[in-house]
Scaffold this motif. Structure first.
Motif, PDB file in Angstrom:
ATOM      1  N   THR A 129       0.850  -1.189   0.000  1.00  0.00           N
ATOM      2  CA  THR A 129       0.000   0.000   0.000  1.00  0.00           C
ATOM      3  C   THR A 129       0.884   1.236   0.000  1.00  0.00           C
ATOM      4  O   THR A 129       2.061   1.184   0.377  1.00  0.00           O
ATOM      5  CB  THR A 129      -0.927   0.055   1.237  1.00  0.00           C
ATOM      6  N   LEU A 149       6.975   8.508  -7.184  1.00  0.00           N
ATOM      7  CA  LEU A 149       5.521   8.352  -7.134  1.00  0.00           C
ATOM      8  C   LEU A 149       4.919   8.428  -8.532  1.00  0.00           C
ATOM      9  O   LEU A 149       4.054   7.628  -8.897  1.00  0.00           O
ATOM     10  CB  LEU A 149       4.901   9.439  -6.254  1.00  0.00           C
ATOM     11  N   ASP A 169      -1.255   7.931 -12.916  1.00  0.00           N
ATOM     12  CA  ASP A 169      -2.554   8.603 -12.955  1.00  0.00           C
ATOM     13  C   ASP A 169      -2.765   9.559 -11.778  1.00  0.00           C
ATOM     14  O   ASP A 169      -3.774  10.280 -11.735  1.00  0.00           O
ATOM     15  CB  ASP A 169      -3.690   7.575 -12.980  1.00  0.00           C
ATOM     16  N   LEU A 170      -1.842   9.563 -10.818  1.00  0.00           N
ATOM     17  CA  LEU A 170      -1.957  10.481  -9.688  1.00  0.00           C
ATOM     18  C   LEU A 170      -1.637  11.915 -10.109  1.00  0.00           C
ATOM     19  O   LEU A 170      -0.773  12.149 -10.952  1.00  0.00           O
ATOM     20  CB  LEU A 170      -0.995  10.081  -8.566  1.00  0.00           C
ATOM     21  N   LEU A 189      -6.875  12.004  -8.367  1.00  0.00           N
ATOM     22  CA  LEU A 189      -6.921  11.296  -9.654  1.00  0.00           C
ATOM     23  C   LEU A 189      -7.729  12.149 -10.631  1.00  0.00           C
ATOM     24  O   LEU A 189      -8.946  11.983 -10.767  1.00  0.00           O
ATOM     25  CB  LEU A 189      -7.563   9.923  -9.477  1.00  0.00           C
ATOM     26  N   ARG A 242       5.588   5.266 -10.390  1.00  0.00           N
ATOM     27  CA  ARG A 242       4.828   4.117  -9.886  1.00  0.00           C
ATOM     28  C   ARG A 242       3.341   4.256 -10.180  1.00  0.00           C
ATOM     29  O   ARG A 242       2.674   3.276 -10.524  1.00  0.00           O
ATOM     30  CB  ARG A 242       5.054   3.986  -8.370  1.00  0.00           C
ATOM     31  N   GLU A 243       2.811   5.467 -10.016  1.00  0.00           N
ATOM     32  CA  GLU A 243       1.368   5.693 -10.169  1.00  0.00           C
ATOM     33  C   GLU A 243       1.144   6.890 -11.099  1.00  0.00           C
ATOM     34  O   GLU A 243       0.895   8.015 -10.661  1.00  0.00           O
ATOM     35  CB  GLU A 243       0.717   5.952  -8.792  1.00  0.00           C
ATOM     36  N   ILE A 295      -4.195   3.084  -1.861  1.00  0.00           N
ATOM     37  CA  ILE A 295      -3.519   4.345  -1.583  1.00  0.00           C
ATOM     38  C   ILE A 295      -4.311   5.088  -0.516  1.00  0.00           C
ATOM     39  O   ILE A 295      -5.526   5.255  -0.633  1.00  0.00           O
ATOM     40  CB  ILE A 295      -3.413   5.214  -2.854  1.00  0.00           C
ATOM     41  N   ARG A 351      -6.236   4.017 -13.187  1.00  0.00           N
ATOM     42  CA  ARG A 351      -5.701   2.789 -12.591  1.00  0.00           C
ATOM     43  C   ARG A 351      -4.718   3.146 -11.488  1.00  0.00           C
ATOM     44  O   ARG A 351      -3.929   4.088 -11.622  1.00  0.00           O
ATOM     45  CB  ARG A 351      -4.996   1.936 -13.642  1.00  0.00           C
ATOM     46  N   ILE A 352      -4.786   2.390 -10.420  1.00  0.00           N
ATOM     47  CA  ILE A 352      -3.750   2.455  -9.384  1.00  0.00           C
ATOM     48  C   ILE A 352      -3.298   1.030  -9.108  1.00  0.00           C
ATOM     49  O   ILE A 352      -4.082   0.080  -9.209  1.00  0.00           O
ATOM     50  CB  ILE A 352      -4.235   3.150  -8.099  1.00  0.00           C
ATOM     51  N   GLY A 353      -2.019   0.887  -8.753  1.00  0.00           N
ATOM     52  CA  GLY A 353      -1.447  -0.442  -8.612  1.00  0.00           C
ATOM     53  C   GLY A 353      -1.657  -1.103  -7.276  1.00  0.00           C
ATOM     54  O   GLY A 353      -1.476  -2.315  -7.134  1.00  0.00           O
ATOM     55  N   CYS A 354      -2.043  -0.304  -6.270  1.00  0.00           N
ATOM     56  CA  CYS A 354      -2.235  -0.833  -4.924  1.00  0.00           C
ATOM     57  C   CYS A 354      -3.125   0.144  -4.165  1.00  0.00           C
ATOM     58  O   CYS A 354      -3.350   1.275  -4.627  1.00  0.00           O
ATOM     59  CB  CYS A 354      -0.890  -1.014  -4.216  1.00  0.00           C
TER      60      CYS A 354
END
Length: 422
Positions: A146, A181, A187-188, A344, A184-185, A297, A292-295
């Motif tokens: 997370t 960040l 779309d943030l 997002l 990794r993510e 948050i 999309r997020i990978g985990c």
């Protein structure tokens, strides 16, 4: 010839509550060869277990109360859309719980609570893979960690002490820069100054599905499911009787109370004081979020979480104290959704489903696990897990099963005893 009493099947263990904790207790009791009857007013997993964030948060070992939090509570409590809200009409009933909550936020209280929560989280973290393998749920557990996000340096620095405590208990974390960040993510939104990745966490595909599947497994192994609302418990020597709404009754050799936020009333009817509140949580699940997020948050400042479940993106969190019967305030869902759109920017909110659930919360963040004080093993207790019912259900179940069989529990239940509220 044997008498009818000699040939009658043994009485079952009656598990009151078919959420994730109750279902895990049922399976653990069956592993010991005990017969089980599950009792719930709804189908398994339809209360707090239905709409939680779906995280197996083994890194969450610190209590909710913390030094300095007392200064923030008054401002939060009376903001109806803030991270911790109180409906004024519920204040008189909440005062004993709230006073104990503020007392639990001393340095000594936090140390003691963490020392109790860390072994329970560790045991549950080790048991979840075993539980998943045993019941064909390996594909429903996603060990992707997370993320906690910080918009300000002040919030990041304020959590430094918590990270040190986690590290002392073997829970490592990785500090991420804004660039890391973004990689990794992607779309943030680029509004975060710091991120912390917690590898010792996972999430499930859908917490309601997980609970229902485990309940099906328990019933396939012989557990009986009874739909009904339990009104009270009549205790006897080696025989306990549950009174159900509508006049029905059930008998068992023992009772395990795993009724979540409704457990307090049953304990009080047995003459025991319990500080248990419904910490109502809200969320919206978006089936087609467009991002999309990978985990999972979480927001350090906003106290909410984004969870990528198989059924959609779940946006939930915050806490409201209003009792068990007040109508839901779904504006809290809308407020969380507004903040999520800042995180997002491409988020689509069409078709979202809103939910409110009653999370069972104790003021010191420790669940109640163990025997009813002075009762031997006739009535066992397993409730009050707050945000961590899914996380700590397997460890709780292992403790309850051991106590039911007169064995030494894998964790000393002393810190979790109901007697701490006497």
């Amino acid at each position: 010839m044997p008498s009818p009493a000699d040939t009658a099947p043994p009485l079952p263990t009656l598990v009151v509550g078919a959420g994730i904790v109750g279902v895990c207790c049922a399976l653990a009791l069956q592993e010991r060869g005990l017969s089980v009857t599950l009792i719930d007013a709804k189908e398994p997993g339809q209360e707090a277990s239905f709409g939680n964030a779906g995280c197996l948060a083994a890194s969450e070992i610190l209590p909710m109360a913390a030094p300095g939090l007392a200064w923030k509570v008054p401002r939060w409590l009376f903001d109806p859309l803030g991270p911790l809200a109180l409906r004024p009409g519920h204040l008189p009933a909440l005062i004993p719980w709230l006073l104990r909550f503020l007392r639990a936020g001393t340095p000594q209280g936090v140390i003691a609570a963490t020392a109790a929560l860390a072994p329970l989280a560790d045991l549950s973290w080790r048991l979840w893979p075993e539980l998943a393998r045993a019941h064909g749920l390996e594909g429903d557990i996603h060990a992707q960690g997370t993320l906690t996000l910080y918009e300000t340096d002040a919030a990041f620095q304020a959590d430094a002490a918590s990270r040190r405590v986690q590290a002392e208990h073997g829970i490592v974390s990785e500090i991420l820069t804004p660039g890391a960040l973004a990689e990794r993510e992607p779309d943030l939104a680029p509004i975060f100054r710091h991120g912390v990745f917690h590898p010792r966490t996972a999430h499930v595909s859908d917490p309601a599905h997980i609970t229902a599947k485990l309940a099906e497994r328990a019933m396939a192994r012989g557990a009986v499911l009874v739909r009904g609302r339990v009104l009270g418990i009549e205790r006897g020597e080696g025989r306990q009787r549950l009174r159900l709404e509508g006049g029905a009754s059930l008998e068992g050799v023992r009772v395990v109370i795993t009724a979540g936020a409704w457990s307090g009333a049953l304990c009080r009817a047995l003459g025991h004081r319990v500080l248990l509140e419904s910490e109502r949580g809200y969320n919206t699940t978006l089936p087609d979020p467009g991002v999309r997020i990978g985990c999972p948050i979480s927001s350090a400042e906003g106290k909410f979480m984004l969870s990528p479940l198989d059924i959609g993106l779940r946006i939930g969190g915050a806490a409201e104290f209003a009792g068990l019967t007040a109508p839901a305030n779904y504006r809290r869902c809308d407020a969380l959704l507004t903040v999520a759109k800042r995180f997002l920017p491409g988020l689509r909110d069409a078709g979202g489903s809103r939910w409110m659930g009653q999370r069972p919360s104790t003021p010191d963040s420790l669940p109640v696990i163990g025997a009813l004080p002075g009762d031997g093993a006739g009535v066992l207790l397993a409730f009050g897990h707050g945000h961590l019912g899914l996380t700590n259900a397997p460890g709780t179940a292992a403790m309850i099963a051991a106590l039911a069989c007169g064995e030494t529990a894998p964790i000393d239940p002393g810190a979790f005893s109901l007697s701490r509220f006497a």
